[in-house]
Enzyme design. Structure first.
Site, short mmCIF file in Angstrom:
data_model
loop_
_atom_site.label_atom_id
_atom_site.label_comp_id
_atom_site.label_asym_id
_atom_site.label_seq_id
_atom_site.Cartn_x
_atom_site.Cartn_y
_atom_site.Cartn_z
N GLY A 1 79.03 24.17 32.08
CA GLY A 1 78.82 23.35 30.88
C GLY A 1 79.17 24.09 29.60
CB CYS A 2 78.25 27.44 28.33
SG CYS A 2 76.46 27.15 28.26
CB THR A 3 83.22 27.16 30.62
OG1 THR A 3 82.59 28.39 30.99
CG2 THR A 3 84.72 27.32 30.61
#
Length: 155
Positions: free
Chosen positions: A45-47
């Site tokens: 998700g952060c990527t």
């Protein structure tokens, strides 16, 4: 948890970036800055969220917005994240989550039945005078950049 709201003064902070250099919010006096908090570098998700900002950096720069990403990861991990994803903005390390707490986004979370303290994924647009202009807390990692840009285009 008590997140900052629009109109609040952003906490003055100084944190190490992905290269270990100190970055101060005061360095951006007179500029708008998107300070976005994310839980963990190099997770799916952060990527997706980081790459969405990376791919829209020209549009953000056009409207005069700098981007600072903050997580509790060590600078070394942030450096690997920047290299791996070719990120074109600064990531900051808040290992002791002091800045997260000052912004009011450190608190209890539940993931897969486990409860723990962590970063609530929230972004703050700080105006040139150091005030919170807008809080973004309702988005998906895949449309975060769109929601930010839609606001900036209408503001």
């Amino acid at each position: 948890m008590n997140p900052l709201k629009a109109g609040d003064t952003a906490p003055k902070f100084s944190l190490p970036d992905q290269d270990g250099e100190q970055v101060n919010l005061a360095d951006f006096q007179g500029q708008r800055v998107l300070v976005y908090f994310y839980p963990k570098a190099m997770t799916p998700g952060c990527t997706v969220q980081a790459c969405g900002l990376r791919d829209n950096m020209d549009a953000l720069k056009t409207v005069g917005v700098e981007v600072l990403g903050i997580s509790t990861d060590k600078p070394e991990k942030l450096s690997r994240f920047v290299e791996k994803e070719v990120l074109n903005f600064t990531l900051l390390s808040d290992e002791d989550h002091q800045v997260c707490e000052q912004f009011g986004i450190w608190g209890e979370k539940t993931f897969m039945g486990k409860t723990y303290d962590g970063i609530h994924r929230t972004s703050f647009l700080i105006d040139g005078n150091g005030k919170v202009e807008k809080v973004f807390d309702d988005f998906k990692t895949s449309n975060h950049h769109d929601i930010v840009l839609d606001y900036l285009k209408s503001a």
